[in-house]
Motif scaffolding. Structure first.
Motif, PDB file in Angstrom:
ATOM      1  N   LEU A   1       0.761  -1.308   0.102  1.00 40.03           N
ATOM      2  CA  LEU A   1       0.227  -0.061   0.004  1.00 40.03           C
ATOM      3  C   LEU A   1       0.955   1.189  -0.054  1.00 40.03           C
ATOM      4  N   ASN A   2       2.056   1.222   0.813  1.00 35.81           N
ATOM      5  CA  ASN A   2       2.628   2.414   0.726  1.00 35.81           C
ATOM      6  C   ASN A   2       3.435   2.620  -0.370  1.00 35.81           C
ATOM      7  N   LYS A   3       4.019   1.559  -1.026  1.00 40.35           N
ATOM      8  CA  LYS A   3       4.472   1.606  -2.446  1.00 40.35           C
ATOM      9  C   LYS A   3       3.796   2.449  -3.454  1.00 40.35           C
ATOM     10  N   SER A   4       2.382   1.982  -3.393  1.00 41.33           N
ATOM     11  CA  SER A   4       1.353   2.493  -4.312  1.00 41.33           C
ATOM     12  C   SER A   4       1.237   3.961  -3.940  1.00 41.33           C
ATOM     13  N   LEU A   5       1.078   4.428  -2.595  1.00 39.42           N
ATOM     14  CA  LEU A   5       0.645   5.848  -2.147  1.00 39.42           C
ATOM     15  C   LEU A   5       2.133   6.552  -2.487  1.00 39.42           C
ATOM     16  N   ARG A   6       3.332   6.113  -2.498  1.00 42.14           N
ATOM     17  CA  ARG A   6       4.310   6.894  -2.858  1.00 42.14           C
ATOM     18  C   ARG A   6       4.357   7.177  -4.357  1.00 42.14           C
ATOM     19  N   LYS A   7       3.883   6.353  -5.035  1.00 44.16           N
ATOM     20  CA  LYS A   7       3.894   6.350  -6.478  1.00 44.16           C
ATOM     21  C   LYS A   7       2.858   7.684  -7.063  1.00 44.16           C
ATOM     22  N   GLU A   8       1.784   7.515  -6.162  1.00 48.15           N
ATOM     23  CA  GLU A   8       0.618   8.471  -6.542  1.00 48.15           C
ATOM     24  C   GLU A   8       0.489   9.778  -5.559  1.00 48.15           C
ATOM     25  N   HIS A   9       1.010   9.608  -4.475  1.00 46.56           N
ATOM     26  CA  HIS A   9       1.228  10.929  -3.527  1.00 46.56           C
ATOM     27  C   HIS A   9       0.118  11.921  -3.448  1.00 46.56           C
ATOM     28  N   PRO A  10      -0.964  11.161  -3.280  1.00 45.31           N
ATOM     29  CA  PRO A  10      -2.160  11.898  -3.145  1.00 45.31           C
ATOM     30  C   PRO A  10      -2.168  12.970  -1.861  1.00 45.31           C
ATOM     31  N   LEU A  11      -2.216  14.199  -2.062  1.00 44.55           N
ATOM     32  CA  LEU A  11      -2.220  14.950  -0.754  1.00 44.55           C
ATOM     33  C   LEU A  11      -3.711  15.031   0.037  1.00 44.55           C
TER      34      LEU A  11
ATOM     35  N   ARG B   1       4.228   3.305   8.759  1.00 48.36           N
ATOM     36  CA  ARG B   1       4.557   3.989   7.659  1.00 48.36           C
ATOM     37  C   ARG B   1       4.684   5.418   7.934  1.00 48.36           C
ATOM     38  N   CYS B   2       5.735   6.022   7.559  1.00 49.24           N
ATOM     39  CA  CYS B   2       5.929   7.415   7.352  1.00 49.24           C
ATOM     40  C   CYS B   2       5.310   8.151   6.322  1.00 49.24           C
ATOM     41  N   THR B   3       4.352   8.750   6.389  1.00 49.79           N
ATOM     42  CA  THR B   3       3.551   9.382   5.108  1.00 49.79           C
ATOM     43  C   THR B   3       3.822  10.837   4.796  1.00 49.79           C
ATOM     44  N   ALA B   4       4.923  11.373   5.442  1.00 43.25           N
ATOM     45  CA  ALA B   4       5.368  12.638   5.488  1.00 43.25           C
ATOM     46  C   ALA B   4       5.869  12.901   3.781  1.00 43.25           C
ATOM     47  N   GLY B   5       5.320  13.858   3.183  1.00 48.94           N
ATOM     48  CA  GLY B   5       5.885  13.936   1.713  1.00 48.94           C
ATOM     49  C   GLY B   5       5.175  12.899   0.920  1.00 48.94           C
ATOM     50  N   ILE B   6       4.093  12.059   1.388  1.00 50.00           N
ATOM     51  CA  ILE B   6       3.704  11.188   0.403  1.00 50.00           C
ATOM     52  C   ILE B   6       2.091  11.664   0.457  1.00 50.00           C
TER      53      ILE B   6
ATOM     54  N   GLU C   1     -11.109  16.657   0.221  1.00 55.01           N
ATOM     55  CA  GLU C   1     -10.402  15.198   0.639  1.00 55.01           C
ATOM     56  C   GLU C   1      -9.018  15.694   0.997  1.00 55.01           C
ATOM     57  N   VAL C   2      -8.710  17.172   1.330  1.00 50.24           N
ATOM     58  CA  VAL C   2      -7.575  17.396   1.970  1.00 50.24           C
ATOM     59  C   VAL C   2      -7.932  17.912   3.504  1.00 50.24           C
ATOM     60  N   PHE C   3      -7.564  17.519   4.398  1.00 50.85           N
ATOM     61  CA  PHE C   3      -7.714  17.926   5.901  1.00 50.85           C
ATOM     62  C   PHE C   3      -6.821  18.799   6.303  1.00 50.85           C
ATOM     63  N   VAL C   4      -7.018  19.988   6.906  1.00 49.41           N
ATOM     64  CA  VAL C   4      -6.260  20.971   7.204  1.00 49.41           C
ATOM     65  C   VAL C   4      -5.992  20.888   8.467  1.00 49.41           C
ATOM     66  N   ILE C   5      -5.017  21.133   9.302  1.00 51.96           N
ATOM     67  CA  ILE C   5      -4.813  20.953  10.668  1.00 51.96           C
ATOM     68  C   ILE C   5      -3.768  22.141  11.161  1.00 51.96           C
ATOM     69  N   LEU C   6      -4.633  22.916  12.051  1.00 47.78           N
ATOM     70  CA  LEU C   6      -3.824  24.277  12.496  1.00 47.78           C
ATOM     71  C   LEU C   6      -3.186  23.804  13.656  1.00 47.78           C
ATOM     72  N   GLY C   7      -2.001  24.177  13.700  1.00 48.83           N
ATOM     73  CA  GLY C   7      -0.970  23.962  14.861  1.00 48.83           C
ATOM     74  C   GLY C   7      -0.007  24.958  15.259  1.00 48.83           C
ATOM     75  N   GLY C   8       0.991  25.203  15.780  1.00 50.46           N
ATOM     76  CA  GLY C   8       1.794  26.178  16.191  1.00 50.46           C
ATOM     77  C   GLY C   8       3.135  25.562  16.840  1.00 50.46           C
ATOM     78  N   GLY C   9       3.577  26.281  17.564  1.00 44.61           N
ATOM     79  CA  GLY C   9       2.923  27.312  18.597  1.00 44.61           C
ATOM     80  C   GLY C   9       1.488  26.859  19.062  1.00 44.61           C
ATOM     81  N   GLU C  10       0.812  27.759  19.692  1.00 44.86           N
ATOM     82  CA  GLU C  10      -0.638  27.439  20.187  1.00 44.86           C
ATOM     83  C   GLU C  10      -1.501  28.471  19.204  1.00 44.86           C
TER      84      GLU C  10
END
Length: 374
Positions: free
Chosen positions: A20-30, A267-272, A81-90
């Motif tokens: 699954l991760n191999k497929s995600l890396r190829k497609e890298h859907p944000l 699986r690390c999905t950072a950048g994927i 289909e793109v979930f935004v997460i507000l972080g910080g800081g606070e």
């Protein structure tokens, strides 16, 4: 770990996850976008990976600048289909946080936030929900003594507890409580679990402190090898009991614990599937990743072009196969661990699997779990 086999069922699950991760890396859907909307904070936590403080050297990003990123994404991706997460800081320290939320929601993006809870009043929660709040994470790092020690604010436990009371009984929200585990709260985890259950909390996420930012300055924040195994045994047992859904964070591959302490195989999905916009406009994968892994900047680059054409170090981890990873028998499933565990030179800062090998003895794992009266 050496001497512990994964077993057939776990191996099959890991193989499926690897494909699954191999497929995600190829497609890298944000799918997930973090916004470091500020690096200001109203507390001064001992373990802060960003070294946030009340008066930050970098000003808050104007919300209109982030909105332009969202408009750019919407040209290529369905905002829903793109979930935004507000972080910080606070994030709640921003005076225009409600306007930020309204702008995100009006563009069709679902959103949530991570907060310490100090500024989450009933009125603020009402405004955020009206602006489309979908999910929220509250940090609680122990009972009063332990949480106050780590967060270094006299009212932090009381305010976080009040915030938890509000969200735990709100059926319109998806939420969890997150706890950073360290030697000072390790032995009180069973009591904290019971405290959360008593409040009606249904989802609890536990993680360890990795050595970056202020967290790198205090070695006493790191669990010993025995405590790390004890934490994972505690999570596994709590999951079996079924009174509160409990999971471990994303700090790397866990060998024989895979499938037992999380709902997914590592699986690390950072950048994927995950990207971040930092407060200075830098385009990154995860907000915890070191600065020299940034791929561009929203003030000079087209965000979606950066997403499609860069991020190669995140999508092909072969460059990580050095040092501890070079001859590791679990490389096939781990592939170098999480990107946030690499220093500026790409060297692995921490391998939990290697650390647990140090605690692998003939003693039953339960001998090392946090003290419990249950």
């Amino acid at each position: 770990m050496k001497g512990e086999k994964l077993g057939i069922r776990r191996t099959v699950a890991l193989e499926a996850s690897r494909l699954l991760n191999k497929s995600l890396r190829k497609e890298h859907p944000l799918r997930q976008l973090f916004w470091e909307s500020t690096v200001r904070c109203n507390i001064h936590c001992r373990h802060c990976g960003s070294d946030c403080r009340q008066a930050a050297l970098t000003p808050d990003m104007p919300r209109e600048d982030f909105f332009r990123v969202l408009d750019n994404i919407a040209q290529k991706r369905n905002p829903g289909e793109v979930f935004v997460i507000l972080g910080g800081g606070e994030p709640l320290i921003r005076e225009d946080i409600v306007e930020c939320a309204q702008g995100i929601s009006s563009r069709g993006f679902p959103w949530g936030m991570v907060t310490n809870g100090l500024l989450l009043t009933p009125e603020m929660l009402r405004k955020l929900k009206h602006a489309g709040l979908c999910s929220i994470t509250i940090s609680l790092d122990g009972l009063e003594e332990q949480h106050t020690w780590l967060r270094r604010h006299p009212d932090c436990f009381r305010m976080a507890s009040q915030a938890i009371d509000m969200i735990a009984h709100d059926p319109s929200l998806v939420y969890d409580v997150m706890t950073c585990v360290h030697p000072h709260n390790y032995n009180t985890l069973p009591q904290l679990r019971d405290y959360l259950i008593g409040k009606g909390v249904t989802d609890w996420r536990l993680t360890t402190i990795f050595p970056v930012g202020r967290g790198a300055q205090d070695k006493d924040l790191q669990l010993t090898a025995e405590q790390l195994r004890g934490l994972l045994d505690f999570i596994r047992q709590t999951r079996k009991e079924g009174n509160i859904h409990t999971s471990y964070g994303c700090e790397g591959f866990l060998g024989p614990y895979e499938g037992d302490v999380r709902d997914w195989m590592f699986r690390c999905t950072a950048g994927i599937t995950v990207a971040s916009v930092l407060v200075d406009g830098s385009i990154s994968a995860c907000t915890s990743i070191r600065h020299n892994y940034q791929q561009g900047n929203i003030y000079t680059d087209n965000f979606m072009q950066v997403w499609e054409q860069r991020f190669l170090p995140h999508r092909n981890h072969n460059w990580m196969k050095t040092d501890l990873c070079k001859d590791c028998q679990y490389w096939r499933y781990c592939e170098g661990g999480g990107m946030h565990l690499r220093d500026n030179n790409g060297k692995l800062l921490l391998c939990n699997l290697k650390k647990m090998e140090e605690a692998h003895t003939s003693l039953p794992p339960s001998n090392e779990t946090p003290n419990s009266n249950r």
